[in-house]
Structure formats: structure tokens, C-alpha cells
Scaffold this active site. Structure first.
Site, short mmCIF file in Angstrom:
data_model
loop_
_atom_site.label_atom_id
_atom_site.label_comp_id
_atom_site.label_asym_id
_atom_site.label_seq_id
_atom_site.Cartn_x
_atom_site.Cartn_y
_atom_site.Cartn_z
N ASP A 52 0.85 -1.19 0.00
CA ASP A 52 0.00 0.00 0.00
C ASP A 52 0.89 1.24 0.00
O ASP A 52 1.81 1.34 -0.82
CB ASP A 52 -0.97 -0.06 1.19
N TYR A 80 -1.85 11.62 2.53
CA TYR A 80 -2.73 11.82 1.37
C TYR A 80 -2.82 13.31 1.00
O TYR A 80 -2.88 13.66 -0.18
CB TYR A 80 -4.14 11.30 1.69
N HIS A 129 -6.80 -6.51 -1.36
CA HIS A 129 -5.73 -5.54 -1.11
C HIS A 129 -4.79 -6.00 0.01
O HIS A 129 -3.61 -5.65 0.00
CB HIS A 129 -6.37 -4.20 -0.74
#
Length: 312
Positions: free
Chosen positions: A120, A227, A282
Site C-alpha cells: 500500500d 494523502y 488488497h
């Protein structure tokens, strides 16, 4: 050396989960990283970089087996997470700083180079480190995040990926994502983990431990600042071709990322290979723990070890 095993505050540590490893605090420059370390001092070093919203604990299934296989395992809480430093401001979480933390970690452990494994966001940092500090890597293993050029291109052109990445825009809002995440004992991030994984992947104990990490003062804002920084900066790598041997491991049932980005990433690798885990999501290193560990043991061994095995 800039690291120690000083007493740790309340939080998620190797000791708190009964892992056969040590928690150390490593000064890598402008931040100190809580790092779980296992395996022989002279083993081939392997750095394990977690993603969002995990922490070092995301590698709980790999740390001891890799150590038992003779590797020196270095699994940090990346900056902002769990017990690591949480610098204020979005700018402190730019990708160059995150890759710099990896280089600083290697230097503090006396490692000229190491295999770097990421999942990730950790894979995004691993790709960036391989592109900008190739002399410090022996191997790159990236799990369920593509090469940065592929990701940028896909986000620009692919409406399906744009839809899957909606939460990144939500995270740009000030304060609200943090406030919502804390409601009802972290119900939203807990549900996000559970619902995006195969049933039973995250136990009640696992989720409690993640809540402990998220509850560290300033942690969740720092986690979201990754982010915020990437959207604000929109960085492009100075180089696009990865020179170090690269292995991509990809859970094919990832609901956040388009599958074809994994294969497209091979175009940017001088020496790249890909394995899909068709039944995994994921969260591939959790759901296919043994198979992922076996991949890491095989591809992270030094060339000397590989040559010796071939000779045998």
C-alpha cells in the site's frame, strides 16, 4: 548509533503483542521512528514498510518467519504512525521525506543496502526509494500499489480508478475525516478494514491493536497528511526506470486499485516480475501470509546466497 531500546510509552510494540522481536527508537534525521527489529545482526537486511491505516503490525505474519530464515528484519512505524514522530503540517509528509526516512533507517542500522518491501503506501515509498536511491536497494518488492508513473497515468485516464480513489479527495477536507474516524470507537476505519478483506482476515484482537495505534496523540491526522501531501505536491519521480530487481505481488481482488496497473508497472522495471494472488484482496500479506513470506524469503536473499543455492 542513533537507536535505543528505551522504555516505550503505551502503544503497539513488539512486546505488547508477544512477538519475538525488539522495539527500538531510531533517529533518522528530523524524525524518530519506532522500529520493530528481529533476526540476526549479520543477516541480510529486509525493510518492511506498512501502508494505511496500519503500522509495523501489518507485517506481524512475516516478521518472525523472516527472522527465522536468517534475515535482519527492520519494520518501522513510518512517520506519523503509532509511536513514531508526528511532525506538524502537511508538508512534513511529502514523499521525498518518506523515502529519506528509509535511507536514514538503513544508515542508522549500518546497512549500505537492503531489500525494501512495501505494501500500500509502503509500496509507494518503496518505489520512490528505488527510483531516487537505487544504490541503497538490493531488491524491491511492491505489494498492491503500482509504479508512480502508472498510478498517475491511470488516475488521469481511467474513470474506474478515479471512482475507486474517491476517499483520497475526502481526506483532503480539514479536520472532518479525523472527527468522523474517531466516532463509535473508530467504527469507520475498522469497518473499512474488515469489509475490504476476506472474511476473518482481521480478528477482533487485530482491530483492537490498530485502534491503539490510531489513538496515539496526533496519529490519525498525521496518517491522513500523507494523502494531503501527495495531492498538494503532485510529485513526479526524477527517474522513471527502476534499475534494481523488482518483484510485484498483487492481490487480484483489490477493491481500491485496478488490476492492470500491476502488469503495466513491469514496463518501468529493468528486471521485474509479477505474481497475482487471485483469491486475495488488497490485504495480500495477511490473507496469503505463508505464500507472501515464501516469496520474500526467495527474492530477498543476497546474490551470494542465491548463487550458493544454485550451486547446490
Amino acid at each position: 548509533m542513533g537507536h535505543s531500546s528505551r522504555s516505550v510509552p503505551s502503544g503497539l510494540t513488539a512486546a505488547s503483542v508477544g512477538l519475538d522481536a525488539e522495539s527500538e527508537f531510531v533517529d533518522v534525521g528530523d524524525v524518530t521512528l519506532h522500529t520493530v527489529v528481529a533476526g540476526p545482526d549479520d543477516g541480510d537486511p529486509v525493510v518492511l514498510l506498512h501502508g494505511f491505516p496500519e503500522c509495523w503490525y501489518g507485517w506481524r505474519e512475516q516478521i518472525e518467519p523472516l527472522a527465522n530464515a536468517g534475515f535482519r528484519v527492520i519494520a518501522p512505524d513510518q512517520r506519523g504512525y503509532n509511536l513514531s514522530s508526528k511532525p506538524s503540517g502537511v508538508d512534513a509528509y511529502g514523499i521525498d521525506y518518506l523515502a529519506g526516512d528509509v535511507v536514514g533507517l538503513l544508515s542508522e542500522f549500518g546497512c549500505d543496502e537492503a531489500a525494501v518491501v512495501g505494501h500500500d503506501w509502503g509500496a509507494a515509498v518503496a518505489w520512490w526509494t528505488a527510483l531516487h536511491h537505487p544504490d541503497r536497494l538490493t531488491r524491491l518488492v511492491a505489494m498492491n500499489v503500482p509504479h508512480p508513473t502508472v498510478f498517475r497515468r491511470t488516475l488521469t485516464r481511467n474513470p474506474r480508478q478515479q471512482l475507486k480513489s474517491w476517499y483520497v479527495l475526502f481526506f483532503q477536507l480539514p479536520a472532518l475525516p479525523e472527527r468522523l474516524a474517531r466516532l463509535d470507537d473508530w467504527a469507520i476505519p475498522t469497518r473499512a478494514l474488515r469489509d475490504s478483506a476476506r472474511p476473518g482476515t482481521f480478528s477482533a484482537t487485530d482491530l483492537d491493536r490498530y485502534r491503539t495505534a490510531w489513538s496515539q496523540p496526533g496519529a490519525y491526522t498525521a496518517m491522513l497528511n500523507w494523502y494531503r501531501a501527495i495531492v498538494r505536491e503532485r510529485p513526479e519521480p526524477r527517474e522513471t526506470q527502476v534499475r534494481v530487481p523488482t518483484r510485484i505481488l498483487w492481490g487480484a481482488g483489490d477493491q481500491f486499485l485496478e488490476r492492470e496497473m500491476a502488469e503495466e508497472s513491469l514496463d518501468f522495471c529493468d528486471d521485474g516480475s509479477l505474481r497475482y494472488f487471485e483469491a486475495a484482496t488488497h490485504w495480500v500479506q495477511h490473507e496469503e501470509a505463508d505464500a507472501v513470506t515464501a516469496e520474500l524469503v526467495e527474492c530477498c536473499a543476497s546474490d551470494t546466497d542465491a548463487d550458493a543455492d544454485a550451486a547446490d
